[in-house]
Design a protein around this motif. Structure first.
Motif, mmCIF file in Angstrom:
data_model
loop_
_atom_site.group_PDB
_atom_site.id
_atom_site.type_symbol
_atom_site.label_atom_id
_atom_site.label_comp_id
_atom_site.label_asym_id
_atom_site.label_seq_id
_atom_site.Cartn_x
_atom_site.Cartn_y
_atom_site.Cartn_z
ATOM 1 N N LEU A 311 0.855 -1.185 0.000
ATOM 2 C CA LEU A 311 0.000 0.000 0.000
ATOM 3 C C LEU A 311 0.887 1.229 0.000
ATOM 4 C CD1 LEU A 311 -2.827 1.308 0.222
ATOM 5 C CD2 LEU A 311 -2.524 1.242 2.718
ATOM 6 N N GLY A 312 0.665 2.113 -0.959
ATOM 7 C CA GLY A 312 1.383 3.370 -1.022
ATOM 8 C C GLY A 312 0.412 4.526 -0.985
ATOM 9 N N TYR A 313 0.691 5.516 -0.137
ATOM 10 C CA TYR A 313 -0.150 6.720 -0.028
ATOM 11 C C TYR A 313 0.728 7.941 -0.253
ATOM 12 C CZ TYR A 313 -2.462 10.695 2.137
ATOM 13 O OH TYR A 313 -2.979 11.951 2.374
ATOM 14 N N SER A 314 0.275 8.882 -1.081
ATOM 15 C CA SER A 314 1.097 10.034 -1.447
ATOM 16 C C SER A 314 0.299 11.321 -1.372
ATOM 17 C CB SER A 314 1.633 9.864 -2.876
ATOM 18 O OG SER A 314 2.237 11.055 -3.345
ATOM 19 N N ASP A 315 0.958 12.358 -0.860
ATOM 20 C CA ASP A 315 0.435 13.727 -0.876
ATOM 21 C C ASP A 315 1.446 14.564 -1.658
ATOM 22 O OD1 ASP A 315 -0.774 16.126 -0.479
ATOM 23 O OD2 ASP A 315 -0.604 16.150 1.703
ATOM 24 N N TYR A 316 1.064 14.973 -2.852
ATOM 25 C CA TYR A 316 1.990 15.594 -3.806
ATOM 26 C C TYR A 316 1.470 16.970 -4.199
ATOM 27 C CZ TYR A 316 4.270 16.288 -8.402
ATOM 28 O OH TYR A 316 4.962 16.791 -9.470
ATOM 29 N N ASP A 317 2.369 17.943 -4.222
ATOM 30 C CA ASP A 317 2.005 19.250 -4.781
ATOM 31 C C ASP A 317 3.158 19.785 -5.611
ATOM 32 O OD1 ASP A 317 3.577 21.479 -3.195
ATOM 33 O OD2 ASP A 317 2.873 20.071 -1.672
ATOM 34 N N HIS A 318 2.793 20.609 -6.550
ATOM 35 C CA HIS A 318 3.726 21.042 -7.592
ATOM 36 C C HIS A 318 3.282 22.448 -7.983
ATOM 37 C CE1 HIS A 318 5.079 20.310 -11.988
ATOM 38 N NE2 HIS A 318 4.347 21.401 -12.015
ATOM 39 N N THR A 319 4.155 23.425 -7.735
ATOM 40 C CA THR A 319 3.811 24.824 -7.975
ATOM 41 C C THR A 319 4.714 25.408 -9.039
ATOM 42 O OG1 THR A 319 3.143 25.062 -5.656
ATOM 43 C CG2 THR A 319 3.499 27.083 -6.908
ATOM 44 N N GLU A 320 4.097 26.082 -10.004
ATOM 45 C CA GLU A 320 4.850 26.757 -11.051
ATOM 46 C C GLU A 320 4.945 28.235 -10.688
ATOM 47 O OE1 GLU A 320 2.953 25.817 -14.748
ATOM 48 O OE2 GLU A 320 3.427 23.664 -14.580
ATOM 49 N N PHE A 321 6.187 28.700 -10.473
ATOM 50 C CA PHE A 321 6.436 30.084 -10.093
ATOM 51 C C PHE A 321 6.822 30.890 -11.324
ATOM 52 C CE2 PHE A 321 7.285 27.577 -6.310
ATOM 53 C CZ PHE A 321 6.634 28.310 -5.314
ATOM 54 N N GLU A 322 6.164 32.038 -11.498
ATOM 55 C CA GLU A 322 6.511 32.970 -12.562
ATOM 56 C C GLU A 322 7.306 34.101 -11.917
ATOM 57 O OE1 GLU A 322 2.886 34.095 -14.421
ATOM 58 O OE2 GLU A 322 2.311 32.029 -14.883
ATOM 59 N N GLY A 323 8.638 33.964 -11.960
ATOM 60 C CA GLY A 323 9.478 34.842 -11.167
ATOM 61 C C GLY A 323 9.312 34.470 -9.706
ATOM 62 N N SER A 324 8.896 35.421 -8.909
ATOM 63 C CA SER A 324 8.643 35.137 -7.494
ATOM 64 C C SER A 324 7.162 34.931 -7.200
ATOM 65 C CB SER A 324 9.171 36.300 -6.640
ATOM 66 O OG SER A 324 8.531 37.530 -7.007
ATOM 67 N N GLU A 325 6.315 35.088 -8.209
ATOM 68 C CA GLU A 325 4.870 34.967 -8.007
ATOM 69 C C GLU A 325 4.411 33.532 -8.239
ATOM 70 O OE1 GLU A 325 2.796 37.752 -10.430
ATOM 71 O OE2 GLU A 325 3.747 39.516 -9.524
ATOM 72 N N VAL A 326 3.441 33.105 -7.428
ATOM 73 C CA VAL A 326 2.879 31.764 -7.568
ATOM 74 C C VAL A 326 1.958 31.731 -8.780
ATOM 75 C CG1 VAL A 326 1.385 30.039 -6.508
ATOM 76 C CG2 VAL A 326 3.025 31.297 -5.102
ATOM 77 N N GLY A 327 2.208 30.778 -9.674
ATOM 78 C CA GLY A 327 1.360 30.598 -10.847
ATOM 79 C C GLY A 327 0.427 29.421 -10.647
ATOM 80 N N THR A 328 0.473 28.462 -11.565
ATOM 81 C CA THR A 328 -0.420 27.310 -11.497
ATOM 82 C C THR A 328 0.090 26.287 -10.485
ATOM 83 O OG1 THR A 328 -0.897 27.648 -13.837
ATOM 84 C CG2 THR A 328 -1.584 25.566 -12.879
ATOM 85 N N LYS A 329 -0.842 25.667 -9.758
ATOM 86 C CA LYS A 329 -0.505 24.615 -8.801
ATOM 87 C C LYS A 329 -1.183 23.317 -9.226
ATOM 88 C CE LYS A 329 0.015 25.317 -4.492
ATOM 89 N NZ LYS A 329 -0.162 25.552 -3.041
ATOM 90 N N PHE A 330 -0.459 22.222 -9.110
ATOM 91 C CA PHE A 330 -0.994 20.889 -9.369
ATOM 92 C C PHE A 330 -0.930 20.092 -8.068
ATOM 93 C CE2 PHE A 330 0.354 22.423 -13.461
ATOM 94 C CZ PHE A 330 -0.596 21.935 -14.353
ATOM 95 N N LEU A 331 -2.036 19.529 -7.676
ATOM 96 C CA LEU A 331 -2.116 18.753 -6.437
ATOM 97 C C LEU A 331 -2.692 17.380 -6.739
ATOM 98 C CD1 LEU A 331 -3.868 21.520 -4.267
ATOM 99 C CD2 LEU A 331 -1.410 21.131 -4.483
ATOM 100 N N ILE A 332 -2.100 16.357 -6.145
ATOM 101 C CA ILE A 332 -2.671 15.022 -6.267
ATOM 102 C C ILE A 332 -2.434 14.275 -4.950
ATOM 103 C CG2 ILE A 332 -0.591 14.034 -7.328
ATOM 104 C CD1 ILE A 332 -2.497 12.230 -8.987
ATOM 105 N N GLU A 333 -3.485 13.690 -4.444
ATOM 106 C CA GLU A 333 -3.427 12.928 -3.208
ATOM 107 C C GLU A 333 -4.170 11.622 -3.433
ATOM 108 O OE1 GLU A 333 -4.520 13.393 1.569
ATOM 109 O OE2 GLU A 333 -5.061 14.958 0.124
ATOM 110 N N GLY A 334 -3.548 10.524 -3.062
ATOM 111 C CA GLY A 334 -4.212 9.254 -3.299
ATOM 112 C C GLY A 334 -3.413 8.070 -2.822
ATOM 113 N N TYR A 335 -3.906 6.886 -3.166
ATOM 114 C CA TYR A 335 -3.253 5.657 -2.734
ATOM 115 C C TYR A 335 -3.298 4.629 -3.852
ATOM 116 C CZ TYR A 335 -7.943 3.628 -2.176
ATOM 117 O OH TYR A 335 -9.218 3.161 -2.423
#
Length: 695
Positions: A311-335
């Motif tokens: 059994l594997g459980y993961s909490d993953y997030d991935h943020t795309e920064f445009e310079g110092s500003e937060v752009g698009t975020k990708f989130l995935i949580e599951g097992y």
């Protein structure tokens, strides 16, 4: 600048370049074919006996080929290329198939990241932390699902021990390396200890690189001609902008092990920041936290050989920064969880059956989000059986998958949608050993792959690929029929294997240009469509053992005295030939499928004498002029790599010193499988020096 300066590293380059020091036994192709893998293997079969063509990277072979990303680490393996989206993100492409047609596993369960959503998303596994990598080419659908028609890549670590610790003191491994082409500085370490039934493992790593050095212009000659820069702007030259990376991570695990089984848990994390290369001011910050549980019970009943569960459980997030500003975020949580029961021989049958359940919640947040929020679940049952008969071994099985994908209502994407799919896969294979050291393997498989949530629900700008993607919620399963044939030889002066394959897709899902342009983003519109497609090709991996270590016992005279002393020759010299080819096209129109690797071949001389080793290698990739209409052709290239290494033992510590050089002629090389091939060549001339110590 890292602790080792460029001048020092360049001086080390005069030593030639390095392959790790390896004994004759460790590099022998015969021994390699006798290795046992765990992926798609439920009867402890060796590589020689497997139906599927399989590659195993382990130990010093893995160390020599180690790169910052999983895709680049595997790029030289037969039939395997990579998406090569800059130094920070690279996913394996197997036999021209990538994305959701190659499943990446971590110790047998899904890696649980978003690397299959976009090529600029890195795989959330760092090669510095793994013990081995197994690549199963061809359809491994029965055990791991319909999204493995290209193959399975299983990365294996030691975080959950499965055997009792037998030493008095802890064992471990520490490594460090520096590199010139990207100012690499990396460190990694692992330690294992235990007492009685309890065994523990701790590992960690850190890697930093700067912008990579390249032989010439970042943009290809074809792109500079087709799309010249505006007046006053200068072409990037000598260095690839925005290609620096920094990754770090650690893992802790432990197991309780008894005579008839084990139960273990681990917790791990990885953080990575890297430039996207596609955009000069965009960086990606990746973070994953993961829990794993694995265990097994051996012979719980007379007819059961083993029950194993994961059994594997993961909490993953991935943020795309445009310079110092937060752009698009990708989130995935599951097992991802699976249980398998391996049964004892019943009549002529021996094999396994099992159940797998997967669930994840995916979100993309921000102005450039091209997907709605999606909940995904897959539940599967499978059976796999073998029948050994004299020189033959028959294998067959089947798998049923039920997949559900449900989007959330969203102002940007409209009302929620739900799609359910039922997929059935089956395959049969045979391994024939006509004589002791030869084997012929043939397999035939039918697979139904449900479309991904990207292919179903995409609707927005995808800046990484420079397109506006539009999914099709009415897509049906992608059906395919595949044939695989391999011939292997495991001993003698010449060893290795030759494989050929053919895949016939009736509904191959691919993003195709519509001819339109999105008025708001100014990006060409690509729509996911199902089309008929054929993939065919093959791989060759052959070793010519020119010199082999020789040991002859002493010759005694009539009175028992020594007439001739024992003779020992530790010299080993192998000539290693590898080649692969893929042809992929729309069966109706004859048009090529996009981003297919060209014909590739390599030739290497590998020498060893006791603790010393050396290697000289040439890699050739042909030009790729069979490309989609919206792609540019890719030029051929020839890379020269070379190396030296030396093993030393200090007490109980085994230390390996190595220096390896890549692309020594500073050749401009671009990967036809990459979206970035015309703006990001691979690194130029580089030297890596490193030390690995095991105790």
């Amino acid at each position: 600048m890292k602790p080792f300066s460029r001048s020092l590293i360049s001086w080390l380059g005069l030593l030639a370049a390095a392959v790790q020091s390896t004994t004759a036994q460790e590099t022998s192709e015969a021994v390699a074919l006798d290795a046992v893998v765990v992926t798609a293997n439920r009867s402890d079969l060796t590589l020689f006996q497997q139906v599927q063509p399989t590659n195993l990277l382990i130990g010093k072979d893995l160390q020599y080929k180690l790169q910052p990303t999983l895709g680049e680490t595997l790029d030289r393996e037969p039939g395997v290329s990579s998406t090569s989206f800059g130094p920070g993100a690279s996913r394996p492409v197997v036999r021209g198939l990538g994305d959701d047609r190659v499943r990446i596993l971590q110790n047998g369960t899904s890696v649980l990241d978003v690397s299959n959503v976009s090529p600029d998303h890195a795989v959330a596994v760092d090669p510095l932390t793994i013990r081995s990598v197994e690549v199963v080419r061809g359809p491994a659908t029965l055990l791991y699902g319909p999204n493995t028609i290209g193959g399975v890549v299983n990365v294996i670590d030691d975080r959950i021990p499965q055997e009792r610790f037998s030493g008095t003191y802890p064992s471990g491994k520490f490594a460090t390396s520096v590199g010139s082409a990207d100012d690499l500085f990396s460190q990694s370490g692992a330690i294992t200890w235990g007492s009685g039934p309890l065994v523990f493992h701790l590992d960690g790593f850190n890697r930093e690189t700067d912008d990579i050095e390249i032989p010439g212009y970042a943009r290809s000659a074809a792109l500079r001609k087709a799309d010249p820069l505006p007046a006053g702007e200068e072409e990037a030259h000598g260095t690839l902008p925005n290609s620096a990376t920094h990754s770090k991570g650690a893992g802790l695990g432990g197991s309780y092990i008894w005579d008839s089984g084990f139960l273990g848990f681990s917790y791990s994390g990885v953080d990575s920041t890297y430039g996207t290369v596609a955009e000069p001011d965009v960086t990606i910050g990746l973070s994953q936290r993961r829990w794993d549980m694995r265990g097994a019970v051996y012979t719980p009943a007379p007819w059961i050989k083993e029950i194993n569960f994961k059994l594997g459980y993961s909490d993953y997030d991935h943020t795309e920064f445009e310079g110092s500003e937060v752009g698009t975020k990708f989130l995935i949580e599951g097992y991802d969880g699976r249980i398998e029961l391996l049964h004892e021989k019943i009549g002529v049958l021996e094999g396994a059956f099992g159940f797998e359940s997967q669930y994840n919640e995916f979100s993309a947040l921000g102005e450039e989000a091209f997907l709605p929020q999606v909940d995904n679940s897959v539940n599967s049952v499978f059976v796999f059986e073998e029948i050994p008969v004299d020189q033959l071994r028959f294998q067959f099985g089947a798998r049923y998958d039920h997949q559900s994908s449900e989007t959330k209502a969203d102002a940007s994407f409209g009302p929620g949608l739900s799609r359910d799919f039922d997929g059935f896969s089956t395959s049969g294979g045979i391994v024939w050993q006509p004589v002791e050291d030869y084997a012929v393997a043939l397999s035939l498989a039918y697979t139904q792959r449900p479309p991904t949530y990207v292919e179903l629900f995409a609707d927005g700008p995808h800046v990484a690929t420079g397109t506006f993607e539009v999914g099709d919620a009415d897509l049906d399963t992608e059906d395919s029929l595949s044939l695989d044939l391999s011939v292997r030889k495991r001993s003698g002066r010449v060893t290795g294997s030759v494989s050929g394959f053919y895949y016939r897709f009736t509904d191959f899902v691919s993003a195709q240009p519509t001819g339109g342009v999105d008025p708001d983003e100014g990006l060409p519109i690509y729509a996911y469509q199902a089309l008929p497609a054929d993939f065919w090709g093959g791989e060759v991996e052959t070793t010519f053992h020119l010199l082999e270590p020789v040991t002859a016992p002493p010759v005694a005279d009539a009175k028992g005295g020594v007439l001739e002393p024992a003779t020992v020759s530790a010299h080993r010299l192998d000539l290693i030939l590898r080649a692969d080819y893929v042809n992929a096209e729309n069966r109706d129109t004859g048009e090529p499928i996009p981003r297919i690797p060209p014909f590739r071949t390599s030739l290497a001389l590998d020498y060893g004498n006791g603790p010393f080793s050396a290697r000289l290698e040439g890699q050739y990739a042909a030009s790729q002029h069979r490309h989609a209409d919206y792609e540019l052709p890719t030029d051929s290239y020839f890379l020269v790599n070379a190396g030296v290494g030396y093993n030393v033992k200090f007490g109980d510590v085994r230390t390996n010193f190595y220096v390896k050089g890549v692309n020594l002629t500073d050749e401009e090389a671009r990967q036809s499988t990459s979206f970035l091939k015309d703006i990001a060549p691979i690194a130029g001339r580089g030297v890596v020096a490193g030390i690995t110590a095991e105790f």
